[in-house]
Scaffold this active site. Structure first.
Site, PDB file in Angstrom:
ATOM      1  N   HIS A 237       0.951  -1.240  -0.090  1.00  0.00           N
ATOM      2  CA  HIS A 237       0.010   0.072   0.219  1.00  0.00           C
ATOM      3  C   HIS A 237       0.922   1.115  -0.129  1.00  0.00           C
ATOM      4  CE1 HIS A 237      -4.130  -1.765   0.674  1.00  0.00           C
ATOM      5  NE2 HIS A 237      -3.312  -2.873   0.958  1.00  0.00           N
TER       6      HIS A 237
ATOM      7  N   ASP B 202       3.134   9.739  -0.964  1.00  0.00           N
ATOM      8  CA  ASP B 202       1.940   8.748  -0.443  1.00  0.00           C
ATOM      9  C   ASP B 202       1.806   7.639  -1.245  1.00  0.00           C
ATOM     10  OD1 ASP B 202      -0.247   8.144   1.274  1.00  0.00           O
ATOM     11  OD2 ASP B 202      -1.053  10.278   1.217  1.00  0.00           O
TER      12      ASP B 202
HETATM   13  O1  LIG Z   1      -1.917   0.944  10.795  1.00  0.00           O
HETATM   14  P1  LIG Z   1      -1.284   2.227  11.122  1.00  0.00           P
HETATM   15  O2  LIG Z   1       0.067   2.473  11.312  1.00  0.00           O
HETATM   16  O3  LIG Z   1      -2.043   3.186  12.103  1.00  0.00           O
HETATM   17  O4  LIG Z   1      -1.347   3.162   9.701  1.00  0.00           O
HETATM   18  C1  LIG Z   1      -2.572   3.411   8.934  1.00  0.00           C
HETATM   19  C2  LIG Z   1      -2.291   2.638   7.533  1.00  0.00           C
HETATM   20  O5  LIG Z   1      -1.282   3.823   6.807  1.00  0.00           O
HETATM   21  C3  LIG Z   1      -1.046   3.346   5.494  1.00  0.00           C
HETATM   22  O6  LIG Z   1      -1.986   3.571   4.488  1.00  0.00           O
HETATM   23  C4  LIG Z   1      -1.401   3.291   3.050  1.00  0.00           C
HETATM   24  O7  LIG Z   1      -2.672   2.381   2.489  1.00  0.00           O
HETATM   25  C5  LIG Z   1      -3.516   3.419   1.783  1.00  0.00           C
HETATM   26  C6  LIG Z   1      -4.556   2.465   0.675  1.00  0.00           C
HETATM   27  O8  LIG Z   1      -3.865   1.717   0.044  1.00  0.00           O
HETATM   28  C7  LIG Z   1      -2.884   4.497   0.848  1.00  0.00           C
HETATM   29  O9  LIG Z   1      -3.756   5.154   0.276  1.00  0.00           O
HETATM   30  C8  LIG Z   1      -1.732   5.324   1.554  1.00  0.00           C
HETATM   31  O10 LIG Z   1      -1.090   6.154   0.683  1.00  0.00           O
HETATM   32  C9  LIG Z   1      -0.934   4.481   2.248  1.00  0.00           C
HETATM   33  O11 LIG Z   1      -0.114   5.160   3.158  1.00  0.00           O
HETATM   34  C10 LIG Z   1      -0.281   1.732   5.638  1.00  0.00           C
HETATM   35  O12 LIG Z   1      -0.032   1.509   4.349  1.00  0.00           O
HETATM   36  C11 LIG Z   1      -1.487   0.847   6.440  1.00  0.00           C
HETATM   37  O13 LIG Z   1      -0.957  -0.313   6.385  1.00  0.00           O
HETATM   38  C12 LIG Z   1      -1.799   1.384   7.610  1.00  0.00           C
HETATM   39  O14 LIG Z   1      -2.596   0.689   8.356  1.00  0.00           O
HETATM   40  O1  LIG Z   2     -11.145  11.527  10.247  1.00  0.00           O
HETATM   41  C1  LIG Z   2     -10.762  10.684   9.548  1.00  0.00           C
HETATM   42  C2  LIG Z   2      -9.719  10.836   8.544  1.00  0.00           C
HETATM   43  C3  LIG Z   2      -9.567   9.740   7.714  1.00  0.00           C
HETATM   44  N1  LIG Z   2     -10.347   8.595   7.609  1.00  0.00           N
HETATM   45  C4  LIG Z   2     -10.244   7.717   6.597  1.00  0.00           C
HETATM   46  O2  LIG Z   2      -8.945   7.115   6.663  1.00  0.00           O
HETATM   47  C5  LIG Z   2      -8.381   6.934   5.237  1.00  0.00           C
HETATM   48  C6  LIG Z   2      -6.947   7.532   5.083  1.00  0.00           C
HETATM   49  O3  LIG Z   2      -6.450   6.767   3.833  1.00  0.00           O
HETATM   50  P1  LIG Z   2      -5.378   7.509   2.938  1.00  0.00           P
HETATM   51  O4  LIG Z   2      -5.050   6.559   1.845  1.00  0.00           O
HETATM   52  O5  LIG Z   2      -5.995   8.737   2.592  1.00  0.00           O
HETATM   53  O6  LIG Z   2      -4.017   7.556   3.904  1.00  0.00           O
HETATM   54  P2  LIG Z   2      -3.196   6.654   5.049  1.00  0.00           P
HETATM   55  O7  LIG Z   2      -3.909   7.106   6.363  1.00  0.00           O
HETATM   56  O8  LIG Z   2      -3.716   5.296   4.715  1.00  0.00           O
HETATM   57  O9  LIG Z   2      -2.061   6.859   4.923  1.00  0.00           O
HETATM   58  C7  LIG Z   2      -9.386   7.563   4.411  1.00  0.00           C
HETATM   59  O10 LIG Z   2     -10.032   6.457   3.869  1.00  0.00           O
HETATM   60  C8  LIG Z   2     -10.371   8.085   4.995  1.00  0.00           C
HETATM   61  O11 LIG Z   2     -11.745   8.141   5.034  1.00  0.00           O
HETATM   62  C9  LIG Z   2     -11.474   8.696   8.357  1.00  0.00           C
HETATM   63  O12 LIG Z   2     -12.243   7.860   8.226  1.00  0.00           O
HETATM   64  N2  LIG Z   2     -11.675   9.497   9.423  1.00  0.00           N
END
Ligand SMILES: O=P(O)(O)OC[C@H]1O[C@H](O[C@H]2O[C@H](CO)[C@@H](O)[C@H](O)[C@H]2O)[C@H](O)[C@@H](O)[C@@H]1O
Ligand SMILES: O=c1ccn([C@@H]2O[C@H](COP(=O)(O)OP(=O)(O)O)[C@@H](O)[C@H]2O)c(=O)[nH]1
Ligand SMILES: [Mg+2]
Length: 743
Positions: A178, A387
């Site tokens: 991701h 990202d």
């Molecule tokens: O599990 P955390 O450490 O709390 O972090 C939250 C998630 O963040 C990252 O999200 C990624 O996935 C998104 C969907 O594919 C993508 O849009 C975004 O750019 C990525 O940063 C991480 O990859 C997840 O594993 C985490 O759970």
């Molecule tokens: O207050 C919030 C802020 C973010 N999101 C969700 O968190 C996800 C963030 O995903 P993104 O790919 O933009 O970034 P990541 O946190 O995975 O790096 C999105 O689906 C948002 O809808 C949410 O549910 N509530």
């Protein structure tokens, strides 16, 4: 693994479960997890009953967010299983400290997002990464049963595919990353031992998915540079399997966001928000608290915009939503302090009694309030420094039921590859961001509509269900192709039956390629001399009057004559340009166009100069450029260039370009192993035909054989041959057995 059934279930494996457990005084509470992986993938997981997976009891395996006391684990497991189809992997705090807060978020996360200076390289963190991947492996093995499809997600579990592959050789295993996969120059900063283990770990999967074509290419590039494995059209051969790397940009649940935005209570909430903010223009910023998200630059850019355009003061508000994340990592804590201070400073500088420029919330918003905010905002300012994808950008566009609103998007987000109607911005330039805020606020309504319309069509079409379906379809396709290839492998039974047919036959035709079939490849063509054992086998085969043995080779006739001339064999040299019957003289079959050599040789020579280590082999009716001694990545780049140059050159000639095992060859277009052996087949005198070869040119031979012939390809890959044998040694063993020359 038990053998309960072969019904297809999906086992999703990710570090974080879709629910996170929190321990409060009143007991454990279950909350929705934060982050794109969970919010995006849950939509698919929850819809599984209607998809490829016939059974409802698919399972999501992962960490529940806190360490749970041993005595409570049973209870938690039951609740997770019943209410969320989830199976927890319990890990204690010390382990999570080194694994999740450690190697995952202090090594991989910063490095893969190009924050090299924040990256820690510590052995004990790496060891814990290996250990936790093993724990996940055990957890999956406890649950998995034959027929299950396993889909592993994200950078926390990059070693898991290979660990599972060892335990379940035939299971369909997919992996999706991701976050970005970085360029080789960044990836190689990992100590070689770790980097190689990560790549090998990933290659345990059948299919490895990435959000963008760049990430896929960077991964393949690292595989070649670090593991020395080449790739063709995203496919890598490793350990007798074909692994595919491909691009699947993750979508969102478009309908969910679009419909939520149309609900009357969400519309009311959105209108309330606008009124609350004084009917000013709203610029929205939503992310997890993360240094990759570029929040600091964004705030500075907003301040610069207010400074440069005082006419906008009091008329615009920045709604800043920051979702708590990874609070145990130092950088995240200091960043929080930084944001608090910056917001205070900007509000202090520009704010008035009637107007607070930045409305700041440090919390997670559930779906409805979030969509209300998306829908109320005039501009979404999404400017991550890096990202993987960024789903917020897609959700913002999807939530625009009236198609009004402008998306400003960093070109460093994976989403920028699809959302081409956003205003693109370089997140490192505060000036550029400030300028685009003005541009966005002043964009005419029709233009906003036109841009959102076009992006919504795309988001509706490539939604998360389609994304996951495509991934699963491709994963199962690869497995099926592997199964088909495996069914061609000549095992003991096939070898025995070849042996029996050979024994019973009256007249036999044996067609043998030379390099890669009778002898292994050598670095220099002239080093691939036949060994004594092979010569004995050939002698024994030809001494049997029932056998006609033909060497069907691409080699020049002089070499064949020198190495095999003393054995009474039939021989075909240069893919059919020359032919020789036992002790007769060599006969020229193909006649080359005049001057062909003087024209072709300089082209080859030029590439020998360009690629040190490559060399030319000249034959009577062909010229070969070998690049087997040169580092693959560099060599293949040049080979591709040369190939196109040669194809261009041969367009209106009788010449043809041939790609072989690390060679490019120019030959006459009528030279072909199939045509060359036709005279033997026309005799129709044989009741046993055996043909063996390892390369593309041998496919011409396999293609022309009658259905009852026994054809064997040495090595894997697509083939018209009836059977596959893994190695050249295996095949020579079979040949020796037929000849009665077993040692
Ligand atoms: O599990 P955390 O450490 O709390 O972090 C939250 C998630 O963040 C990252 O999200 C990624 O996935 C998104 C969907 O594919 C993508 O849009 C975004 O750019 C990525 O940063 C991480 O990859 C997840 O594993 C985490 O759970
Ligand atoms: O207050 C919030 C802020 C973010 N999101 C969700 O968190 C996800 C963030 O995903 P993104 O790919 O933009 O970034 P990541 O946190 O995975 O790096 C999105 O689906 C948002 O809808 C949410 O549910 N509530
Ligand atoms: Mg060969």
């Amino acid at each position: 693994m038990d053998n309960k059934s072969d019904i297809k279930r999906l086992l999703v494996v990710s570090n974080r479960l879709p629910v996170t457990i929190d321990k409060k005084q009143e007991g454990y509470i279950f909350k929705e997890s934060v982050g794109g992986l969970v919010s995006g993938f849950s939509a698919y997981f929850n819809s599984l009953q209607d998809t490829t997976f016939s059974e409802k009891d698919s399972v999501w395996i992962g960490w529940p967010g806190i360490s749970v006391d041993v005595e409570d684990q049973q209870l938690i497991s039951e609740r997770l299983s019943q209410d969320f189809s989830a199976s927890p992997v319990f890990l204690d705090e010390v382990t999570m400290d080194k694994f999740y807060l450690g190697f995952c978020n202090k090594t991989i996360w910063p490095l893969f997002h190009y924050f090299f200076s924040l990256t820690r390289f510590e052995d004990d963190l790496w060891e814990q990464y290996v250990a936790v991947n093993k724990v996940f492996c055990e957890a999956v093995c406890r649950i998995a049963r034959p027929g299950d499809v396993i889909w592993i997600h994200d950078y926390h579990l990059m070693l898991l595919p290979a660990m599972l592959r060892e335990r379940m050789p035939d299971a369909p295993i997919g992996f999706f990353l991701h976050i970005p996969f970085p360029d080789y120059e960044i990836f190689r900063q990992l100590p070689r031992r770790w980097g190689a283990a990560i790549l090998e770990g990933l290659l345990g999967a059948d299919l490895i998915g990435f959000h963008t074509i760049d990430y896929t290419q960077y991964f393949l590039n690292s595989v070649t540079r670090i593991l020395g494995l080449s790739h063709t059209l995203g496919r890598v051969r490793v350990g007798g399997r074909t692994v595919r790397a491909d691009t699947f940009p993750m979508g969102i649940d478009f309908t969910k966001y679009n419909n939520t935005a149309k609900q009357s209570r969400v519309i009311r909430e959105s209108e309330r928000l606008r009124r609350l903010l004084g009917d000013r223009k709203i610029v929205l910023s939503v992310d997890r608290l993360d240094y990759t998200k570029g929040i600091a630059n964004r705030l500075e850019a907003f301040a610069l915009f207010l400074e440069q355009h005082p006419e906008w003061q009091e008329k615009v508000i920045l709604a800043l939503i920051v979702v708590p994340s990874r609070v145990g990592v130092d950088q995240y804590q200091s960043m929080k302090r930084n944001i608090d201070e910056t917001v205070g400073r900007i509000n202090g500088r520009f704010g008035t009694l009637r107007w607070v420029p930045i409305v700041y919330q440090y919390r997670y918003l559930p779906l409805s309030p979030l969509v209300a905010l998306y829908s109320a905002s005039d501009v979404a300012l999404i400017t991550p420094l890096r990202d993987g994808m960024n789903l917020v950008a897609k959700e913002y566009v999807a939530s625009k039921a009236d198609k009004q609103g402008v998306l400003i998007l960093s070109e460093m987000a994976g989403a920028a590859k699809e959302l081409d109607q956003a205003i693109m911005v370089n997140p490192n330039s505060i000036e550029e961001i400030a300028d685009t805020i003005k541009e966005a606020l002043e964009m005419p309504a029709e233009e906003q509509q036109r841009r959102n319309q076009s992006m919504q069509v795309l988001l509706a079409k490539y939604d998360v269900i389609r994304w996951a379906d495509l991934f699963i379809k491709q994963l199962l396709g690869i497995r099926e192709a592997e199964r088909k290839a495996a069914s061609k492998i000549a095992g003991r039974q096939v070898r025995d039956s070849i042996f029996n047919e050979y024994k019973m036959a009256r007249k036999r035709l044996i067609l043998l390629d030379y390099d890669g079939t009778l002898v292994p490849f050598a670095n220099e063509p002239l080093l691939a001399v036949p060994g004594d054992c092979l010569l004995e086998t050939l002698h024994k085969l030809v001494s049997d009057e029932q056998n006609d043995v033909v060497i069907v080779s691409g080699r020049g006739r002089e070499t064949l004559q020198q190495w095999l001339g003393h054995v009474p064999l039939y021989m075909i040299a240069e893919h059919g340009a020359w032919r020789k019957k036992k002790s007769d003289k060599w006969e020229k079959i193909i006649h080359m166009p005049a001057d062909w050599r003087t024209q072709v040789l300089p082209i080859f020579q030029f590439y020998v100069d360009l690629l040190p280590g490559s060399f030319i082999e000249e034959k009577d009716c062909s010229i070969v450029w070998h690049y087997r001694k040169v580092e693959k990545e560099i060599a293949e780049f040049r080979a591709n260039e040369l190939k196109w140059e040669l194809i261009n050159f041969t367009l209106h000639t009788d010449l043809q370009v041939l790609e072989g095992n690390r060679i490019l060859e120019i030959r006459h277009k009528l030279s072909n192993k199939g045509a060359a052996i036709k005279p033997w087949l026309d005799q129709a005198a044989y009741d046993f035909i055996l043909a063996a070869g390892d390369d593309k040119t041998d496919e011409d031979l396999f293609a022309i054989l009658p259905a009852e012939a026994c054809s064997i390809k040495i090595g894997m890959g697509d083939t018209k041959a009836k059977y596959i044998m893994h190695s050249q040694e295996d095949f020579c063993g079979l040949l020796a057995k037929l000849a009665g020359n077993e040692k």
